[in-house]
Write a protein that holds these residues in place. Structure first.
Motif, mmCIF file in Angstrom:
data_model
loop_
_atom_site.group_PDB
_atom_site.id
_atom_site.type_symbol
_atom_site.label_atom_id
_atom_site.label_comp_id
_atom_site.label_asym_id
_atom_site.label_seq_id
_atom_site.Cartn_x
_atom_site.Cartn_y
_atom_site.Cartn_z
ATOM 1 N N VAL A 50 0.851 -1.183 0.000
ATOM 2 C CA VAL A 50 0.000 0.000 0.000
ATOM 3 C C VAL A 50 0.889 1.236 0.000
ATOM 4 C CG1 VAL A 50 -1.744 1.284 1.292
ATOM 5 C CG2 VAL A 50 -1.833 -1.218 1.212
ATOM 6 N N GLY A 51 0.637 2.132 -0.954
ATOM 7 C CA GLY A 51 1.407 3.365 -1.030
ATOM 8 C C GLY A 51 1.226 4.047 -2.365
ATOM 9 N N GLU A 52 1.899 5.180 -2.512
ATOM 10 C CA GLU A 52 1.853 5.951 -3.749
ATOM 11 C C GLU A 52 3.265 6.294 -4.181
ATOM 12 O OE1 GLU A 52 -1.363 9.018 -4.141
ATOM 13 O OE2 GLU A 52 -1.359 8.782 -1.949
ATOM 14 N N LEU A 53 3.489 6.319 -5.479
ATOM 15 C CA LEU A 53 4.775 6.732 -6.043
ATOM 16 C C LEU A 53 4.762 8.252 -6.133
ATOM 17 C CD1 LEU A 53 7.455 5.795 -7.239
ATOM 18 C CD2 LEU A 53 6.334 5.699 -9.471
ATOM 19 N N LEU A 54 5.555 8.916 -5.314
ATOM 20 C CA LEU A 54 5.565 10.378 -5.252
ATOM 21 C C LEU A 54 6.588 10.998 -6.183
ATOM 22 C CD1 LEU A 54 5.216 10.842 -1.389
ATOM 23 C CD2 LEU A 54 3.408 10.864 -3.135
ATOM 24 N N ALA A 55 7.619 10.235 -6.523
ATOM 25 C CA ALA A 55 8.670 10.729 -7.416
ATOM 26 C C ALA A 55 9.286 9.545 -8.132
ATOM 27 C CB ALA A 55 9.732 11.486 -6.616
ATOM 28 N N GLY A 56 9.926 9.818 -9.244
ATOM 29 C CA GLY A 56 10.579 8.751 -9.992
ATOM 30 C C GLY A 56 9.672 8.191 -11.057
ATOM 31 N N LEU A 57 10.189 7.231 -11.777
ATOM 32 C CA LEU A 57 9.487 6.653 -12.912
ATOM 33 C C LEU A 57 9.005 5.249 -12.602
ATOM 34 C CD1 LEU A 57 12.039 7.681 -15.688
ATOM 35 C CD2 LEU A 57 9.865 8.800 -15.159
ATOM 36 N N SER A 58 7.857 4.912 -13.145
ATOM 37 C CA SER A 58 7.388 3.536 -13.077
ATOM 38 C C SER A 58 7.552 2.922 -14.461
ATOM 39 C CB SER A 58 5.925 3.478 -12.631
ATOM 40 O OG SER A 58 5.086 4.067 -13.589
ATOM 41 N N ALA A 59 7.326 1.630 -14.540
ATOM 42 C CA ALA A 59 7.511 0.933 -15.818
ATOM 43 C C ALA A 59 6.592 -0.263 -15.857
ATOM 44 C CB ALA A 59 8.958 0.469 -15.954
ATOM 45 N N ASP A 60 6.414 -0.821 -17.050
ATOM 46 C CA ASP A 60 5.820 -2.141 -17.101
ATOM 47 C C ASP A 60 6.934 -3.105 -17.500
ATOM 48 O OD1 ASP A 60 6.017 -2.405 -19.911
ATOM 49 O OD2 ASP A 60 3.983 -1.668 -20.220
ATOM 50 N N THR A 61 6.636 -4.354 -17.587
ATOM 51 C CA THR A 61 7.655 -5.378 -17.794
ATOM 52 C C THR A 61 8.465 -5.154 -19.070
ATOM 53 O OG1 THR A 61 6.186 -6.900 -16.653
ATOM 54 C CG2 THR A 61 8.014 -7.880 -17.822
ATOM 55 N N GLN A 62 7.881 -4.525 -20.065
ATOM 56 C CA GLN A 62 8.569 -4.313 -21.345
ATOM 57 C C GLN A 62 9.434 -3.060 -21.363
ATOM 58 O OE1 GLN A 62 8.197 -6.873 -23.405
ATOM 59 N NE2 GLN A 62 6.814 -7.707 -21.882
ATOM 60 N N GLU A 63 9.360 -2.205 -20.347
ATOM 61 C CA GLU A 63 10.015 -0.899 -20.382
ATOM 62 C C GLU A 63 11.208 -0.758 -19.436
ATOM 63 O OE1 GLU A 63 6.662 1.465 -19.157
ATOM 64 O OE2 GLU A 63 6.183 1.971 -21.227
ATOM 65 N N TRP A 64 11.742 -1.812 -18.915
ATOM 66 C CA TRP A 64 12.817 -1.680 -17.940
ATOM 67 C C TRP A 64 14.042 -1.040 -18.585
ATOM 68 C CZ3 TRP A 64 13.514 -5.868 -13.719
ATOM 69 C CH2 TRP A 64 12.277 -6.169 -13.146
ATOM 70 N N ASN A 65 14.611 -0.031 -17.894
ATOM 71 C CA ASN A 65 15.852 0.603 -18.351
ATOM 72 C C ASN A 65 16.539 1.238 -17.141
ATOM 73 O OD1 ASN A 65 14.881 3.388 -18.024
ATOM 74 N ND2 ASN A 65 13.551 2.925 -19.765
ATOM 75 N N ASP A 66 17.685 1.843 -17.362
ATOM 76 C CA ASP A 66 18.449 2.414 -16.247
ATOM 77 C C ASP A 66 17.719 3.541 -15.525
ATOM 78 O OD1 ASP A 66 20.492 0.632 -16.713
ATOM 79 O OD2 ASP A 66 21.719 2.042 -17.851
ATOM 80 N N ALA A 67 16.805 4.229 -16.205
ATOM 81 C CA ALA A 67 16.097 5.357 -15.598
ATOM 82 C C ALA A 67 14.993 4.918 -14.643
ATOM 83 C CB ALA A 67 15.510 6.255 -16.689
ATOM 84 N N ASN A 68 14.433 3.720 -14.814
ATOM 85 C CA ASN A 68 13.303 3.322 -13.972
ATOM 86 C C ASN A 68 13.544 2.036 -13.187
ATOM 87 O OD1 ASN A 68 12.911 1.255 -15.841
ATOM 88 N ND2 ASN A 68 11.292 2.332 -16.918
ATOM 89 N N THR A 69 14.791 1.614 -13.095
ATOM 90 C CA THR A 69 15.131 0.439 -12.291
ATOM 91 C C THR A 69 16.252 0.781 -11.318
ATOM 92 O OG1 THR A 69 16.775 -0.358 -13.880
ATOM 93 C CG2 THR A 69 14.516 -1.196 -14.119
ATOM 94 N N THR A 70 16.391 -0.058 -10.316
ATOM 95 C CA THR A 70 17.523 0.043 -9.407
ATOM 96 C C THR A 70 18.029 -1.364 -9.121
ATOM 97 O OG1 THR A 70 18.352 1.020 -7.352
ATOM 98 C CG2 THR A 70 16.182 0.005 -7.264
ATOM 99 N N ALA A 71 19.332 -1.511 -9.070
ATOM 100 C CA ALA A 71 19.944 -2.813 -8.800
ATOM 101 C C ALA A 71 20.496 -2.818 -7.382
ATOM 102 C CB ALA A 71 21.054 -3.098 -9.799
ATOM 103 N N ILE A 72 20.196 -3.905 -6.683
ATOM 104 C CA ILE A 72 20.760 -4.145 -5.355
ATOM 105 C C ILE A 72 21.254 -5.578 -5.374
ATOM 106 C CG2 ILE A 72 20.366 -4.211 -2.875
ATOM 107 C CD1 ILE A 72 17.969 -2.351 -3.311
ATOM 108 N N GLY A 73 22.558 -5.751 -5.312
ATOM 109 C CA GLY A 73 23.121 -7.095 -5.407
ATOM 110 C C GLY A 73 22.749 -7.716 -6.738
ATOM 111 N N ASN A 74 22.239 -8.932 -6.712
ATOM 112 C CA ASN A 74 21.858 -9.609 -7.948
ATOM 113 C C ASN A 74 20.371 -9.446 -8.270
ATOM 114 O OD1 ASN A 74 21.187 -11.258 -5.757
ATOM 115 N ND2 ASN A 74 21.411 -13.133 -6.926
ATOM 116 N N PHE A 75 19.706 -8.486 -7.635
ATOM 117 C CA PHE A 75 18.302 -8.181 -7.901
ATOM 118 C C PHE A 75 18.184 -6.848 -8.616
ATOM 119 C CE2 PHE A 75 17.663 -11.429 -4.829
ATOM 120 C CZ PHE A 75 16.348 -11.863 -4.932
ATOM 121 N N THR A 76 17.225 -6.750 -9.527
ATOM 122 C CA THR A 76 16.852 -5.487 -10.159
ATOM 123 C C THR A 76 15.381 -5.253 -9.853
ATOM 124 O OG1 THR A 76 18.456 -5.836 -11.933
ATOM 125 C CG2 THR A 76 16.717 -4.222 -12.343
ATOM 126 N N PHE A 77 15.049 -4.017 -9.452
ATOM 127 C CA PHE A 77 13.687 -3.665 -9.053
ATOM 128 C C PHE A 77 13.153 -2.523 -9.895
ATOM 129 C CE2 PHE A 77 15.648 -5.364 -5.210
ATOM 130 C CZ PHE A 77 14.673 -6.234 -4.743
#
Length: 104
Positions: A42-69
């Protein structure tokens, strides 16, 4: 999953052991298993970019270890009883297969 990721999910009220979706996409070229999944919270995205599965790129993802979110603006597999507003946190990871029996 390392402690940094577990702590991030916990801070969002997410139980890391309970994704609302998880897919094993098989073995990648590097020999690791590719997994994709998502969590709802539960929450709202107040800043930053969202994406759908086909739009992942460096501007809307973040990597932590071997995970990308990424935050996904297209919700899927949402429990109707979940309070609003809902955010979907998608992830992808590659991890080694550690069981003796190989997957089919």
């Amino acid at each position: 999953m390392d402690i940094q990721i577990s702590n991030l999910l916990l801070s969002l009220g997410i139980d890391s052991a309970k994704p609302n979706h998880l897919s094993d996409l098989g073995e990648a070229k590097d020999g690791l298993r590719l997994y994709m999944g998502s969590y709802h919270f539960v929450g709202e995205l107040l800043a930053g970019l969202s994406a759908d599965t086909q739009e992942w790129n460096d501007a809307n993802t973040t990597a932590i270890g071997n995970f990308t979110f990424t935050m996904n603006h297209k919700l899927s597999f949402v429990d109707e009883a979940m309070p609003k507003p809902i955010l979907q946190l998608d992830f992808e990871t590659k991890i080694p297969w550690v069981l003796t029996d190989k997957p089919e």
